[in-house]
Enzyme design. Structure first.
Site, PDB file in Angstrom:
ATOM      1  N   GLN A 163       0.830  -1.199   0.000  1.00  0.00           N
ATOM      2  CA  GLN A 163       0.000   0.000   0.000  1.00  0.00           C
ATOM      3  C   GLN A 163       0.870   1.257   0.000  1.00  0.00           C
ATOM      4  OE1 GLN A 163      -1.981  -1.621   3.630  1.00  0.00           O
ATOM      5  NE2 GLN A 163      -3.849  -0.854   2.686  1.00  0.00           N
ATOM      6  N   HIS A 176      -1.322   1.229  -4.622  1.00  0.00           N
ATOM      7  CA  HIS A 176      -1.716   2.626  -4.487  1.00  0.00           C
ATOM      8  C   HIS A 176      -0.836   3.577  -5.295  1.00  0.00           C
ATOM      9  CE1 HIS A 176      -3.907   1.722  -0.435  1.00  0.00           C
ATOM     10  NE2 HIS A 176      -4.603   1.358  -1.491  1.00  0.00           N
ATOM     11  N   GLY A 232       2.405  -4.251   9.039  1.00  0.00           N
ATOM     12  CA  GLY A 232       2.401  -2.806   9.194  1.00  0.00           C
ATOM     13  C   GLY A 232       1.229  -2.106   8.542  1.00  0.00           C
ATOM     14  N   SER A 248      -3.045  -1.000   8.923  1.00  0.00           N
ATOM     15  CA  SER A 248      -4.080  -0.755   9.920  1.00  0.00           C
ATOM     16  C   SER A 248      -5.289  -1.665   9.767  1.00  0.00           C
ATOM     17  CB  SER A 248      -4.547   0.703   9.845  1.00  0.00           C
ATOM     18  OG  SER A 248      -5.217   0.941   8.612  1.00  0.00           O
TER      19      SER A 248
END
Length: 232
Positions: A88, A106, A172, A174
């Protein structure tokens, strides 16, 4: 076929000095995401958006890969063709650590894209409104970043990899941003062992078969050593 499909988020690069977004002191607390991370924000004030990403590009270029990045590169080197990293993150720390099979869902801070023809190329250190596209000369280039409201890159490849994976690890991240937040469920349904490695439990921690919490630079090398001991 990639046996190990690994999703990485901002937490893996935080230890290299790159800011995260959602922590209490994260980037979204200092910037209005509608102004710097949406197509509408870019249309309204391209100078502001370019200044923001120029600063992030400089920060990322000065950062160094940490032990977690290096461990994942070591895993890929030891198991050629069996490791896929989906990130990401828009930095290039995985590649600079030596990873070669990396999908930037992304986008990539070090790439530019034309708003007219879609052509993409390596971004200069400083981008500005009016920079011409090298393919069509249109003066409206933008960072090659997936902004809010836009569809992530490589999704067909990602879904296919998740269906075939034997192990899915999220490092790492969320667990709050879709579609990535659903990757663990898709991998688990396909029979993969699922592992979370995060500084603290994510929003989706209960979807994982295994969770390890602490610094990525400590836990990722430990996990890679365990994998290589089993497969070696």
């Amino acid at each position: 076929m990639a046996r190990f499909v690994i999703l990485t988020g901002a937490g893996i690069s935080a230890e290299s000095g790159l800011g995260t977004f959602r922590d209490k002191d994260g980037l979204w607390t200092r910037y209005d995401l509608r102004e710097i991370a949406t197509p509408e924000g870019f249309a309204a004030n391209p100078r502001l958006v370019h200044d923001f990403y120029n600063a992030r590009r400089k920060n990322a270029a000065e950062a160094l890969p940490n032990a977690a990045h290096a461990a994942l590169a070591r895993l890929e080197k030891a198991l050629p063709g069996e490791v896929l990293i989906i990130t990401q993150n828009i930095d290039n720390l995985h590649e600079r650590a030596g990873s070669r099979t990396v999908l930037h869902m992304h986008g990539d801070l070090f790439r530019a894209r034309c708003t007219a023809c879609g052509h993409a190329w390596d971004a200069p250190a400083e981008m500005a409104p009016g920079d011409p596209c090298p393919a069509c000369a249109h003066p409206g280039t933008r960072p090659d970043i997936v902004w809010f409201g836009e569809f992530p890159y490589f999704m067909e490849e990602i879904w296919d990899a998740l269906r075939r994976a034997k192990t899915f690890a999220a490092i790492g991240t969320s667990g709050s941003v879709y579609p990535a937040a659903a990757f663990v469920q898709d991998a688990a349904r396909a029979g993969a062992h699922t592992l979370e490695i995060n500084l603290e439990p994510s929003e989706t921690v209960n979807d994982f078969a295994e969770a390890r919490h602490g610094r990525a630079s400590d836990l990722v090398p430990e996990w890679v050593n365990e994998v290589l001991a089993r497969t070696g």
